[in-house]
Design an enzyme around this catalytic site. Structure first.
Site, PDB file in Angstrom:
ATOM      1  N   ASP A  35       3.672  -7.338  -0.605  1.00 53.64           N
ATOM      2  CA  ASP A  35       4.807  -8.118  -1.113  1.00 53.64           C
ATOM      3  C   ASP A  35       4.724  -9.578  -0.691  1.00 53.64           C
ATOM      4  OD1 ASP A  35       5.411  -7.354   1.652  1.00 53.64           O
ATOM      5  OD2 ASP A  35       7.374  -8.251   1.277  1.00 53.64           O
ATOM      6  N   ASP A  93       6.573  -2.478   4.830  1.00 51.23           N
ATOM      7  CA  ASP A  93       7.837  -3.177   4.594  1.00 51.23           C
ATOM      8  C   ASP A  93       7.745  -4.049   3.349  1.00 51.23           C
ATOM      9  OD1 ASP A  93       9.432  -2.351   6.914  1.00 51.23           O
ATOM     10  OD2 ASP A  93       7.914  -3.403   8.078  1.00 51.23           O
ATOM     11  N   LYS A 108      -3.127  -9.076   9.614  1.00 46.32           N
ATOM     12  CA  LYS A 108      -3.082  -9.843   8.370  1.00 46.32           C
ATOM     13  C   LYS A 108      -2.525 -11.244   8.637  1.00 46.32           C
ATOM     14  CE  LYS A 108      -0.323  -6.835   6.634  1.00 46.32           C
ATOM     15  NZ  LYS A 108       0.670  -6.194   5.776  1.00 46.32           N
ATOM     16  N   ASP A 110       0.861  -2.223   2.020  1.00 44.93           N
ATOM     17  CA  ASP A 110       1.773  -2.655   3.067  1.00 44.93           C
ATOM     18  C   ASP A 110       2.966  -1.708   3.102  1.00 44.93           C
ATOM     19  OD1 ASP A 110       2.707  -4.365   5.086  1.00 44.93           O
ATOM     20  OD2 ASP A 110       3.953  -5.467   3.666  1.00 44.93           O
TER      21      ASP A 110
END
Length: 259
Positions: free
Chosen positions: A209, A15, A184, A13
């Site tokens: 995250d 961010d 996602k 990912d």
């Protein structure tokens, strides 16, 4: 349980893993450099559909992170791939930015508000009442409802912003039609990404995250999963979920030596 195969390809990912509020996370540059030097295929993923891979490449480069254009996979690209598989050369009414409209143009879609096959909703900073009203009427008229991602809020330096999932809920309430989300945590985004780089889930890993998107999608796609604690999920929240990542780490820096 059989031992997992060595990791030959990586998905991560963006961010919360590589950057946070426009600033690179320590270790991100070293991780990307190691990936490029290794020659292993990799993708940087984002559910944000606003930007094209070329836009994101330039934005990341300004932050000191070198990610090849072909190594960036967005929910807009996953959505376009899905529509191309479902109904090649179709038509769509699009609410979104250049990342989404370019992806649909590139697969040969016609963007129109006249009897489109689909209404496609993506990220934008200028959701208009007029556009949402048109989307509602087209869906009630028979257009199929597709959404790039289910994220209800997005990050900004000023605080959370309403995102695609929140606007999708409004349209669903008005039409009674739920959208199909391509991004996602749909493992479709992972599988189409893996196919794009010729990788196999059994020898791939996903770094994220968020437990509810990154880890869930990676797990359902059959990959090893690494949760880093530099984004939205706190250590005490991991046990709140009925599934677990393969490993919980402080940051992307802990994975540099795994490449």
């Amino acid at each position: 349980m059989a031992d997992r195969k060595p990791i030959e390809s990586w998905l991560t990912d963006m961010d919360g893993v590589l950057i946070h509020e426009g600033v690179p996370i320590p270790g991100a540059d070293a991780f990307l450099k190691k990936l490029r030097e290794s020659g292993k295929p990799f993708l940087v993923l984002t559910n944000n559909s606003m930007y094209t891979p070329r836009d994101l490449h330039a934005r990341l480069r300004r932050m000191g992170l070198d990610v090849p254009i072909e190594s960036i996979w967005t929910s807009a690209l996953a959505t376009a791939q899905f529509l191309d598989d479902q109904r090649p050369c179709g038509s769509a009414y699009v609410i979104g930015e250049a990342g989404l409209t370019t992806a649909l143009h590139d697969i040969g879609y016609i963007l129109t508000d006249h009897e489109p096959d689909y209404v496609v909703l993506g990220e934008t900073r200028t959701y208009s009442f007029e556009a949402m009203t048109k989307a509602v009427r087209l869906i009630l008229g028979g257009a199929r409802f597709i959404c790039t991602n289910p994220d209800e809020t997005g990050p900004s330096t000023e605080g959370p912003l309403p995102a695609t999932g929140a606007v999708a809920a409004l349209i669903t309430q008005a039409t009674g039609k739920k959208p199909y989300f391509a991004g996602k945590p749909n493992p479709l985004m992972m599988r189409t990404g893996l196919n794009a780089i010729g990788a196999h889930s059994e020898s791939s890993a996903m770094i994220g995250d968020r437990m509810d998107t990154d880890v869930l999608a990676g797990m359902e796609a059959g990959m090893q999963t690494f949760l880093v604690l530099t984004g939205l999920t706190r250590p005490d929240q991991v046990e709140d979920f009925p599934y677990r990542p393969s490993q919980v780490l402080d940051s992307i820096a802990d994975l540099v030596d795994r490449v």
